[in-house]
Design a protein around this motif. Sequence first.
Motif, PDB file in Angstrom:
ATOM      1  N   MET A 226      -3.689 -79.626  27.737  1.00 40.88           N
ATOM      2  CA  MET A 226      -3.109 -80.517  28.734  1.00 40.88           C
ATOM      3  C   MET A 226      -1.817 -81.118  28.190  1.00 40.88           C
ATOM      4  SD  MET A 226      -4.891 -83.827  30.567  1.00 40.88           S
ATOM      5  CE  MET A 226      -3.977 -84.816  31.761  1.00 40.88           C
ATOM      6  N   GLU A 227      -0.749 -81.095  29.012  1.00 41.42           N
ATOM      7  CA  GLU A 227       0.545 -81.592  28.567  1.00 41.42           C
ATOM      8  C   GLU A 227       0.524 -83.113  28.419  1.00 41.42           C
ATOM      9  OE1 GLU A 227       5.197 -81.483  30.039  1.00 41.42           O
ATOM     10  OE2 GLU A 227       3.619 -80.416  31.131  1.00 41.42           O
ATOM     11  N   THR A 228       1.057 -83.605  27.297  1.00 39.85           N
ATOM     12  CA  THR A 228       1.124 -85.041  27.063  1.00 39.85           C
ATOM     13  C   THR A 228       2.270 -85.655  27.862  1.00 39.85           C
ATOM     14  OG1 THR A 228       0.288 -84.744  24.826  1.00 39.85           O
ATOM     15  CG2 THR A 228       1.381 -86.832  25.318  1.00 39.85           C
ATOM     16  N   PRO A 229       2.006 -86.708  28.662  1.00 43.60           N
ATOM     17  CA  PRO A 229       3.075 -87.301  29.448  1.00 43.60           C
ATOM     18  C   PRO A 229       4.203 -87.803  28.566  1.00 43.60           C
ATOM     19  CG  PRO A 229       0.925 -88.141  30.133  1.00 43.60           C
ATOM     20  CD  PRO A 229       0.724 -87.375  28.858  1.00 43.60           C
ATOM     21  N   MET A 230       5.457 -87.597  29.025  1.00 43.38           N
ATOM     22  CA  MET A 230       6.604 -88.108  28.298  1.00 43.38           C
ATOM     23  C   MET A 230       6.571 -89.634  28.312  1.00 43.38           C
ATOM     24  SD  MET A 230      10.629 -87.379  29.063  1.00 43.38           S
ATOM     25  CE  MET A 230      10.537 -88.107  30.688  1.00 43.38           C
ATOM     26  N   GLN A 231       6.819 -90.256  27.184  1.00 46.52           N
ATOM     27  CA  GLN A 231       6.756 -91.699  27.102  1.00 46.52           C
ATOM     28  C   GLN A 231       8.128 -92.271  26.756  1.00 46.52           C
ATOM     29  OE1 GLN A 231       3.340 -93.415  25.092  1.00 46.52           O
ATOM     30  NE2 GLN A 231       2.321 -91.437  25.079  1.00 46.52           N
ATOM     31  N   THR A 232       8.657 -93.060  27.640  1.00 48.81           N
ATOM     32  CA  THR A 232       9.919 -93.756  27.424  1.00 48.81           C
ATOM     33  C   THR A 232       9.619 -95.231  27.234  1.00 48.81           C
ATOM     34  OG1 THR A 232      11.124 -92.182  28.803  1.00 48.81           O
ATOM     35  CG2 THR A 232      12.152 -94.329  28.422  1.00 48.81           C
ATOM     36  N   PRO A 233      10.078 -95.850  26.142  1.00 53.32           N
ATOM     37  CA  PRO A 233       9.825 -97.282  25.961  1.00 53.32           C
ATOM     38  C   PRO A 233      10.424 -98.081  27.109  1.00 53.32           C
ATOM     39  CG  PRO A 233      10.660 -96.273  23.949  1.00 53.32           C
ATOM     40  CD  PRO A 233      10.833 -95.258  25.022  1.00 53.32           C
ATOM     41  N   TYR A 234       9.724 -99.121  27.511  1.00 54.82           N
ATOM     42  CA  TYR A 234      10.202 -99.955  28.614  1.00 54.82           C
ATOM     43  C   TYR A 234       9.789-101.406  28.356  1.00 54.82           C
ATOM     44  CZ  TYR A 234       5.296 -99.344  29.914  1.00 54.82           C
ATOM     45  OH  TYR A 234       3.919 -99.303  29.885  1.00 54.82           O
ATOM     46  N   CYS A 235      10.615-102.307  28.883  1.00 59.13           N
ATOM     47  CA  CYS A 235      10.238-103.707  28.847  1.00 59.13           C
ATOM     48  C   CYS A 235       9.818-104.145  30.248  1.00 59.13           C
ATOM     49  CB  CYS A 235      11.399-104.569  28.343  1.00 59.13           C
ATOM     50  SG  CYS A 235      12.837-104.581  29.428  1.00 59.13           S
ATOM     51  N   ILE A 236       9.147-105.280  30.322  1.00 59.88           N
ATOM     52  CA  ILE A 236       8.691-105.799  31.613  1.00 59.88           C
ATOM     53  C   ILE A 236       9.297-107.177  31.842  1.00 59.88           C
ATOM     54  CG2 ILE A 236       6.688-106.721  32.861  1.00 59.88           C
ATOM     55  CD1 ILE A 236       5.047-104.426  31.761  1.00 59.88           C
ATOM     56  N   ILE A 237       9.863-107.348  33.026  1.00 64.04           N
ATOM     57  CA  ILE A 237      10.344-108.660  33.456  1.00 64.04           C
ATOM     58  C   ILE A 237       9.441-109.128  34.592  1.00 64.04           C
ATOM     59  CG2 ILE A 237      12.259-109.935  34.509  1.00 64.04           C
ATOM     60  CD1 ILE A 237      14.157-108.066  33.045  1.00 64.04           C
ATOM     61  N   SER A 238       8.717-110.215  34.353  1.00 65.56           N
ATOM     62  CA  SER A 238       7.768-110.723  35.357  1.00 65.56           C
ATOM     63  C   SER A 238       8.435-111.780  36.222  1.00 65.56           C
ATOM     64  CB  SER A 238       6.534-111.320  34.664  1.00 65.56           C
ATOM     65  OG  SER A 238       5.843-110.325  33.931  1.00 65.56           O
ATOM     66  N   SER A 239       8.158-111.711  37.508  1.00 69.79           N
ATOM     67  CA  SER A 239       8.729-112.692  38.445  1.00 69.79           C
ATOM     68  C   SER A 239       7.701-112.978  39.537  1.00 69.79           C
ATOM     69  CB  SER A 239      10.021-112.161  39.051  1.00 69.79           C
ATOM     70  OG  SER A 239       9.791-110.914  39.671  1.00 69.79           O
ATOM     71  N   GLY A 240       6.719-113.776  39.178  1.00 68.46           N
ATOM     72  CA  GLY A 240       5.668-114.096  40.133  1.00 68.46           C
ATOM     73  C   GLY A 240       4.432-113.239  39.929  1.00 68.46           C
ATOM     74  N   ILE A 241       3.457-113.449  40.781  1.00 66.62           N
ATOM     75  CA  ILE A 241       2.192-112.729  40.676  1.00 66.62           C
ATOM     76  C   ILE A 241       2.377-111.290  41.122  1.00 66.62           C
ATOM     77  CG2 ILE A 241      -0.182-112.618  41.525  1.00 66.62           C
ATOM     78  CD1 ILE A 241      -0.073-115.664  41.870  1.00 66.62           C
ATOM     79  N   SER A 242       1.896-110.368  40.311  1.00 64.18           N
ATOM     80  CA  SER A 242       1.998-108.949  40.626  1.00 64.18           C
ATOM     81  C   SER A 242       0.750-108.486  41.367  1.00 64.18           C
ATOM     82  CB  SER A 242       2.165-108.136  39.338  1.00 64.18           C
ATOM     83  OG  SER A 242       2.019-106.753  39.596  1.00 64.18           O
ATOM     84  N   ARG A 243       0.925-107.873  42.545  1.00 65.18           N
ATOM     85  CA  ARG A 243      -0.230-107.300  43.244  1.00 65.18           C
ATOM     86  C   ARG A 243      -0.698-106.029  42.540  1.00 65.18           C
ATOM     87  NH1 ARG A 243      -2.611-108.227  47.786  1.00 65.18           N
ATOM     88  NH2 ARG A 243      -3.046-106.024  48.160  1.00 65.18           N
ATOM     89  N   SER A 244       0.222-105.331  41.891  1.00 67.20           N
ATOM     90  CA  SER A 244      -0.152-104.083  41.225  1.00 67.20           C
ATOM     91  C   SER A 244      -0.895-104.332  39.918  1.00 67.20           C
ATOM     92  CB  SER A 244       1.109-103.258  40.947  1.00 67.20           C
ATOM     93  OG  SER A 244       1.741-102.870  42.136  1.00 67.20           O
ATOM     94  N   PHE A 245      -0.497-105.383  39.200  1.00 70.97           N
ATOM     95  CA  PHE A 245      -1.112-105.668  37.905  1.00 70.97           C
ATOM     96  C   PHE A 245      -1.476-107.149  37.832  1.00 70.97           C
ATOM     97  CE2 PHE A 245       1.687-102.017  37.337  1.00 70.97           C
ATOM     98  CZ  PHE A 245       0.820-101.100  36.755  1.00 70.97           C
TER      99      PHE A 245
END
Length: 222
Positions: free
Chosen positions: A1-20
């Motif tokens: 199974m191919e390993t997903p490509m991983q790109t480093p990312y940062c998160i900027i939060s702005s209020g309550i996330s419905r997704s997370f």
Amino acid sequence: METPMQTPYCIISSGISRSFPVDHSFIAQADSDAIATVYLGAQAGAAYRSSPTVTDAVFIAIELDIECLGVHVDTNAPAVRTNVVGIARFRLGDAEPSNLIELVRLPQTSPVALAAAKGALEAAGLVVAVCGDFPGRIVNRLVRPYYNAALRRLDEQLASAEDMDMTLRLGLGYPEGPIALLKRTGLADHCRVSEQLYQALRQEPYAPARAAQMAMAHSQGD
């Protein structure tokens, strides 16, 4: 199974996330020093628009509700960004978010940005479906008319809620009937989503059914 490509990312939060709304590996794997950026929260689009975005980021992801990504990205600008995508983890009302992420691309979105965002999401164990930039994206566009139709047949007294749910569960193999599902996850939220889709699309199947409108009114104390 191919390993997903991983790109480093940062998160900027702005209020309550419905997704997370709670901790998740996608959040835990974020790197504050990364250039690729994910805007999460109810004000994610506004946060993106007000930020000095790094132009050479591999990808920039904005959490969406029902709105189009084009609301936040000026597609008529002389130099339209090609590295911006939209993300939304499907969640029905107050239920736990599903494992499905709808990844929104614009016509000019680069394949590199799309693949990098998809790889980052998949590396966190999420399942990704890529879609165009339309109100409500895939799941809402398909299921909201179904839920509204079921509620309208209930208003017409086609059958009791229990008999309609049982018929659809046993007849079509669904794990739960639509009436019970909406009552469990929140009729008012269904009304909110349907109304926004109806206002955006002006198509009758998205108009909230009477029961959903009543639930919304009760939730607002009317």
